[in-house]
Design a protein around this motif. Sequence first.
Motif, mmCIF file in Angstrom:
data_model
loop_
_atom_site.group_PDB
_atom_site.id
_atom_site.type_symbol
_atom_site.label_atom_id
_atom_site.label_comp_id
_atom_site.label_asym_id
_atom_site.label_seq_id
_atom_site.Cartn_x
_atom_site.Cartn_y
_atom_site.Cartn_z
ATOM 1 N N TYR A 192 -5.374 -25.215 13.314
ATOM 2 C CA TYR A 192 -6.129 -26.425 13.627
ATOM 3 C C TYR A 192 -7.558 -26.087 14.049
ATOM 4 O O TYR A 192 -8.506 -26.815 13.726
ATOM 5 C CB TYR A 192 -5.421 -27.214 14.728
ATOM 6 C CG TYR A 192 -4.322 -28.125 14.219
ATOM 7 C CD1 TYR A 192 -3.689 -27.896 13.002
ATOM 8 C CD2 TYR A 192 -3.900 -29.221 14.972
ATOM 9 C CE1 TYR A 192 -2.683 -28.728 12.547
ATOM 10 C CE2 TYR A 192 -2.888 -30.064 14.518
ATOM 11 C CZ TYR A 192 -2.284 -29.809 13.316
ATOM 12 O OH TYR A 192 -1.297 -30.641 12.860
ATOM 13 N N LYS A 193 -7.713 -24.968 14.759
ATOM 14 C CA LYS A 193 -9.051 -24.552 15.167
ATOM 15 C C LYS A 193 -9.892 -24.197 13.945
ATOM 16 O O LYS A 193 -11.085 -24.528 13.867
ATOM 17 C CB LYS A 193 -8.957 -23.357 16.125
ATOM 18 C CG LYS A 193 -10.262 -23.050 16.860
ATOM 19 C CD LYS A 193 -10.018 -22.032 17.975
ATOM 20 C CE LYS A 193 -11.275 -21.849 18.819
ATOM 21 N NZ LYS A 193 -11.050 -20.894 19.927
ATOM 22 N N LYS A 209 -0.079 -22.704 14.733
ATOM 23 C CA LYS A 209 -0.530 -24.070 14.484
ATOM 24 C C LYS A 209 -1.867 -24.318 15.195
ATOM 25 O O LYS A 209 -2.796 -24.896 14.602
ATOM 26 C CB LYS A 209 0.511 -25.075 14.948
ATOM 27 C CG LYS A 209 0.122 -26.520 14.677
ATOM 28 C CD LYS A 209 1.206 -27.499 15.096
ATOM 29 C CE LYS A 209 0.778 -28.937 14.831
ATOM 30 N NZ LYS A 209 1.822 -29.911 15.229
ATOM 31 N N VAL A 238 -5.763 -31.291 5.238
ATOM 32 C CA VAL A 238 -7.110 -31.607 5.726
ATOM 33 C C VAL A 238 -8.096 -31.233 4.628
ATOM 34 O O VAL A 238 -7.841 -30.341 3.812
ATOM 35 C CB VAL A 238 -7.439 -30.850 7.033
ATOM 36 C CG1 VAL A 238 -6.452 -31.208 8.124
ATOM 37 C CG2 VAL A 238 -7.457 -29.345 6.797
ATOM 38 N N ILE A 254 -3.523 -33.954 13.909
ATOM 39 C CA ILE A 254 -4.890 -33.439 13.984
ATOM 40 C C ILE A 254 -5.901 -34.581 13.871
ATOM 41 O O ILE A 254 -6.999 -34.523 14.422
ATOM 42 C CB ILE A 254 -5.151 -32.366 12.904
ATOM 43 C CG1 ILE A 254 -6.412 -31.561 13.264
ATOM 44 C CG2 ILE A 254 -5.303 -32.986 11.510
ATOM 45 C CD1 ILE A 254 -6.629 -30.341 12.396
ATOM 46 N N TYR A 255 -5.518 -35.651 13.187
ATOM 47 C CA TYR A 255 -6.381 -36.834 13.085
ATOM 48 C C TYR A 255 -6.193 -37.753 14.292
ATOM 49 O O TYR A 255 -7.158 -38.276 14.838
ATOM 50 C CB TYR A 255 -6.060 -37.612 11.810
ATOM 51 C CG TYR A 255 -6.270 -36.815 10.541
ATOM 52 C CD1 TYR A 255 -7.543 -36.520 10.087
ATOM 53 C CD2 TYR A 255 -5.184 -36.354 9.805
ATOM 54 C CE1 TYR A 255 -7.742 -35.792 8.914
ATOM 55 C CE2 TYR A 255 -5.367 -35.631 8.636
ATOM 56 C CZ TYR A 255 -6.643 -35.349 8.197
ATOM 57 O OH TYR A 255 -6.829 -34.628 7.041
ATOM 58 N N LEU A 272 0.490 -33.276 9.129
ATOM 59 C CA LEU A 272 -0.640 -32.942 9.993
ATOM 60 C C LEU A 272 -1.284 -34.173 10.606
ATOM 61 O O LEU A 272 -2.462 -34.155 10.967
ATOM 62 C CB LEU A 272 -1.703 -32.164 9.187
ATOM 63 C CG LEU A 272 -1.228 -30.918 8.432
ATOM 64 C CD1 LEU A 272 -2.397 -30.240 7.738
ATOM 65 C CD2 LEU A 272 -0.533 -29.937 9.364
ATOM 66 N N GLN A 291 -9.126 -34.244 16.968
ATOM 67 C CA GLN A 291 -9.633 -32.904 16.678
ATOM 68 C C GLN A 291 -10.394 -32.908 15.346
ATOM 69 O O GLN A 291 -11.382 -32.198 15.186
ATOM 70 C CB GLN A 291 -8.482 -31.894 16.640
ATOM 71 C CG GLN A 291 -8.948 -30.448 16.652
ATOM 72 C CD GLN A 291 -7.818 -29.472 16.921
ATOM 73 O OE1 GLN A 291 -6.670 -29.855 17.157
ATOM 74 N NE2 GLN A 291 -8.129 -28.186 16.894
ATOM 75 N N PHE A 350 -9.403 -25.413 10.863
ATOM 76 C CA PHE A 350 -9.668 -26.667 10.154
ATOM 77 C C PHE A 350 -10.828 -27.430 10.797
ATOM 78 O O PHE A 350 -11.664 -28.007 10.115
ATOM 79 C CB PHE A 350 -8.424 -27.553 10.135
ATOM 80 C CG PHE A 350 -7.270 -26.981 9.358
ATOM 81 C CD1 PHE A 350 -7.453 -25.971 8.430
ATOM 82 C CD2 PHE A 350 -5.984 -27.466 9.553
ATOM 83 C CE1 PHE A 350 -6.383 -25.436 7.712
ATOM 84 C CE2 PHE A 350 -4.916 -26.951 8.839
ATOM 85 C CZ PHE A 350 -5.108 -25.936 7.923
ATOM 86 N N GLU A 351 -10.846 -27.420 12.139
ATOM 87 C CA GLU A 351 -11.929 -28.093 12.864
ATOM 88 C C GLU A 351 -13.264 -27.413 12.562
ATOM 89 O O GLU A 351 -14.279 -28.085 12.310
ATOM 90 C CB GLU A 351 -11.638 -28.058 14.359
ATOM 91 C CG GLU A 351 -12.670 -28.785 15.207
ATOM 92 C CD GLU A 351 -12.335 -28.726 16.697
ATOM 93 O OE1 GLU A 351 -12.946 -29.489 17.462
ATOM 94 O OE2 GLU A 351 -11.479 -27.901 17.093
ATOM 95 N N ALA A 410 3.678 -24.017 11.147
ATOM 96 C CA ALA A 410 3.482 -25.136 12.069
ATOM 97 C C ALA A 410 4.475 -25.091 13.223
ATOM 98 O O ALA A 410 4.202 -25.616 14.308
ATOM 99 C CB ALA A 410 3.609 -26.461 11.315
#
Length: 419
Positions: free
Chosen positions: A321-322, A317, A144, A116-117, A113, A121, A324-325, A311
């Motif tokens: 990610y949304k 995916k 995350v 994402i960093y 991942l 994001q 996780f954000e 993923a």
Amino acid sequence: RQRLRGGDTVRKHLVVWMTIGLLAIVGTGFAAAKTTLTFWNGFTGPDRPVLEQLVAEFNEANPDIEIKMDIQPWDTLFQKLMTAYVVGKGPDIAAFATENIPQYASAGVLAPLDDIYESGQLDPTVLVPAILENVKYEDKSYAVPMNFATLLLYYNKDHFAKAGLPTDPPKTWDEFKEYILTLTNPPERYGLAIAARETIPMWPILIWGNGGEILTRDGQVLIDSPETKEAMHFWTEIVRDKKASPIGLTGAEADKLFQTGKASMEMVGPWMTSGFTAAGLNYDVAPVPAGPKRQVTLGTSVAMVISKPAAADTQKKAAAYKFFEFWNSREAQVKWALGSGFPPTRTDLLDDPRIMEDPWVSKFAAAADQAHFYLQGTDKFRAIETDVLVPAIEAILLGRQDVDTALDDAGAQLRALIK
């Protein structure tokens, strides 16, 4: 010609209505399209309601995404998870402690991942650095943050008062020993509830306090070191010989002893504050007393991972990610912290007035600089825990082996295992 013009008009109307109908059908299809993500985790305790609340908030704010949770006890989750991944029936998202990441990453069932960093994001500069270090395996980030916790010493203030002890909790091992033995009167009451199995690690904190260790991140075996043995001798006398705690407790059993007033102290995390408060206990928390070599406690983090199949699906995916954000956003972390007792995953919230006003969160957050993470970076975590460390501690406490023999045997097993 008039009839022809009339036919043209009918055909035009038909085309218009067919177009409207087609658009309605297509539009309905788009509205019904929803990306569903299965999410396995083990938050079965008092922290479950706030988790469910936050997931419901996310689902409501994102009608095109549904996070569908399966919450089960941690031991049940781990019994099923790897097999489910291998046969292609694993969850899209799973949450577990960071020490488990190497096992699953090395098996090839998790997706890296890093992006994402790297994309911003998730901003790594505002997240707890120790978590970000511990979500890595072979220089890739596989998770995350979901939570961050430290363990503190819970103590029953009424027990202290009745025993004539100072209202201030113990600050050193010598004081800790004195308080424990003063409060111990089995089977009515135990000075300490300490678990060795099916638990958040408690015994390692005592080993670290004397400068001992089980296994370093670079693979050095220290479970049979002089410092580890010395710590185990000290605490075996208190726990086993002086009967300061029942032997063979699980984490849940240790929690129950404290919650029912059968134990005066316990080292555990912030997830128990709501349960102990609901039980009507007159308690407080304090740093774990300093050992001869260091003031230390357990730092632990549950992190979220994505399966490789999820993923590989662009929509899944992006949806994950949304989520996780959202989870690591300022507002969600404030709600999580205040609802669960966990310190936030974000370092830029530690001086937030809402966090500082909470009677528990700020105390657990303040112990972050004393936190030491357990068995990080090895893909043999489960085997070390269940086949080496726990059997060694139980052999000592049950009197089957003396401290030196049990830890020498454990050292030999551990070297063979990691080799």
